[in-house]
Design an enzyme around this catalytic site. Structure first.
Site, PDB file in Angstrom:
ATOM      1  N   HIS A 173       0.839  -1.206   0.000  1.00 16.91           N
ATOM      2  CA  HIS A 173       0.000   0.000   0.000  1.00 16.91           C
ATOM      3  C   HIS A 173       0.871   1.252   0.000  1.00 16.91           C
ATOM      4  O   HIS A 173       0.553   2.233  -0.673  1.00 16.91           O
ATOM      5  CB  HIS A 173      -0.911   0.021   1.241  1.00 16.91           C
ATOM      6  N   GLN A 196      -8.931  -7.503 -10.450  1.00 21.34           N
ATOM      7  CA  GLN A 196      -9.579  -6.286  -9.947  1.00 21.34           C
ATOM      8  C   GLN A 196      -9.132  -5.073 -10.757  1.00 21.34           C
ATOM      9  O   GLN A 196      -9.946  -4.219 -11.134  1.00 21.34           O
ATOM     10  CB  GLN A 196      -9.216  -6.100  -8.476  1.00 21.34           C
TER      11      GLN A 196
HETATM   12  P1  AMP Z   1      -6.351  -4.217  -0.354  1.00 22.99           P
HETATM   13  O1  AMP Z   1      -6.217  -3.344   0.838  1.00 22.99           O
HETATM   14  O2  AMP Z   1      -5.752  -5.582  -0.190  1.00 22.99           O
HETATM   15  O3  AMP Z   1      -7.745  -4.233  -0.929  1.00 22.99           O
HETATM   16  O4  AMP Z   1      -5.449  -3.553  -1.469  1.00 22.99           O
HETATM   17  C1  AMP Z   1      -5.575  -2.178  -1.786  1.00 22.99           C
HETATM   18  C2  AMP Z   1      -4.743  -1.915  -3.002  1.00 22.99           C
HETATM   19  O5  AMP Z   1      -3.388  -2.259  -2.725  1.00 22.99           O
HETATM   20  C3  AMP Z   1      -5.167  -2.752  -4.208  1.00 22.99           C
HETATM   21  O6  AMP Z   1      -5.079  -1.973  -5.387  1.00 22.99           O
HETATM   22  C4  AMP Z   1      -4.161  -3.868  -4.194  1.00 22.99           C
HETATM   23  O7  AMP Z   1      -3.940  -4.431  -5.475  1.00 22.99           O
HETATM   24  C5  AMP Z   1      -2.929  -3.158  -3.705  1.00 22.99           C
HETATM   25  N1  AMP Z   1      -1.982  -4.112  -3.137  1.00 22.99           N
HETATM   26  C6  AMP Z   1      -2.241  -5.064  -2.205  1.00 22.99           C
HETATM   27  N2  AMP Z   1      -1.130  -5.801  -1.959  1.00 22.99           N
HETATM   28  C7  AMP Z   1      -0.174  -5.308  -2.771  1.00 22.99           C
HETATM   29  C8  AMP Z   1       1.203  -5.644  -2.995  1.00 22.99           C
HETATM   30  N3  AMP Z   1       1.796  -6.660  -2.360  1.00 22.99           N
HETATM   31  N4  AMP Z   1       1.897  -4.910  -3.901  1.00 22.99           N
HETATM   32  C9  AMP Z   1       1.295  -3.895  -4.570  1.00 22.99           C
HETATM   33  N5  AMP Z   1       0.022  -3.524  -4.396  1.00 22.99           N
HETATM   34  C10 AMP Z   1      -0.708  -4.228  -3.512  1.00 22.99           C
END
Ligand code: AMP
Length: 298
Positions: free
Chosen positions: A37, A165
């Site tokens: 994030h 997504q």
């Molecule tokens: P989430 O909080 O898991 O819904 O993720 C929020 C955003 O962060 C989404 O766009 C995810 O794709 C991105 N995200 C989650 N994990 C990662 C990661 N390891 N590397 C890059 N982006 C991420």
């Protein structure tokens, strides 16, 4: 850093930002923030675009992080109640990463009582997680459309870790003519290759070790494609045996799909997404790599 829980507060602040001529960048999340994030927040601050830095990178955008664990995108048998939550830690993380505002709505703020509207992106949601999580991407598309409408940003940042997504969001923005640029950011991994995920917090130390099979399986696919293998079936079989040997509790899917349409392929002729979803104990993890058969991995 502004902390807003109500749409009206955030809109009032953003109107002033816009009137001052500053661009607005949004990073939608479900909280329990980690370095993946933070990379999105930093990309937003730096004005990063899919094709390099923004032209007017001189004035940094106003960066809004949204934190909302959307109940609608979890099925009754999924992990909504167990999804990690850490508001205090998240606010510190946003502050340190240089966010300008954090939007933390309650469920009834995002979904007004009696709401009956949903956004559905067909086709792209037929494969990968779609069949395993019926209704999930409708809920994601609906909440993202709402967040983009509330914030009306110039640009919004999403991770390629959630490749399906990201595809759904790009498609809804295109199809509904939303006036926002979507930027996809690379997956941030632990030094041993495990993709960062809020759900990693729910793994036991034994499951954490088992979960390394995800990147091992993905790299095996990348290696085979790089070596010229073009038939999907033996590659998927090899990936499944790596995951099986690690002792995963259940494989939802191990798939190789066209990187654009996300439709399954039998032979690899152009860039593919190698993707998987696997359960370790009660925690379901996803990961993927994009592989160009002409160039090796990505
Ligand atoms: P989430 O909080 O898991 O819904 O993720 C929020 C955003 O962060 C989404 O766009 C995810 O794709 C991105 N995200 C989650 N994990 C990662 C990661 N390891 N590397 C890059 N982006 C991420």
């Amino acid at each position: 850093m502004l902390i807003a829980r109500r749409i009206v507060e955030l809109r009032t602040q953003l109107a002033a930002v816009r009137a001052a001529g500053r661009a607005i960048a949004v990073v939608p999340t479900m909280g329990a923030l980690h370095a993946g994030h933070v990379a999105l927040i930093e990309a937003a601050r730096g004005g990063l675009r899919d094709d390099g830095p923004a032209a007017n990178a001189a004035s940094p955008p106003f960066v809004v992080v949204t934190i909302f664990v959307n109940p609608a995108q979890f099925a009754p048998d999924e992990d909504f109640a167990r999804y990690p939550r850490d508001e205090a830690g998240d606010l510190r993380c946003c502050q340190t990463a240089g966010a300008d505002a954090v939007f933390l709505p309650e469920a009834d703020e995002m979904h007004p009582p009696g709401a009956r509207t949903s956004v559905r992106v067909a086709g792209l949601t037929d494969s990968l997680c779609g069949p395993f999580r019926p209704g999930h991407f409708d809920a994601v598309a609906t909440v993202v459309a709402g967040l983009l409408n509330i914030t009306q940003p110039d640009v919004a940042y999403f991770g390629r870790k959630d490749a399906q997504q990201l595809g759904v969001v790009r498609r809804l923005v295109r199809d509904l003519h939303l006036n926002v640029e979507i930027v996809g950011c690379p997956t941030v991994r632990e030094p041993d290759g495990l993709a960062l995920s809020s759900r990693n917090r729910n793994l036991t130390s034994a499951e954490r070790r088992q979960a390394l099979c995800l990147i091992e399986a993905l790299r095996e696919a990348e290696r085979r494609i790089g070596a010229g293998q073009r038939e999907v079936r033996p590659i998927v079989d090899a990936m499944r045996s790596i995951i099986g040997a690690a002792g995963a509790s259940r494989i939802d899917y191990v798939s190789i799909v066209d990187a654009g349409t996300l439709a399954p392929v039998e032979r690899i002729e152009s860039t593919v997404l190698v993707a998987l979803a696997v359960h370790f104990g009660t925690t379901r993890l996803i990961d993927n790599l994009t592989v160009d058969p002409r160039a090796g991995g990505g």
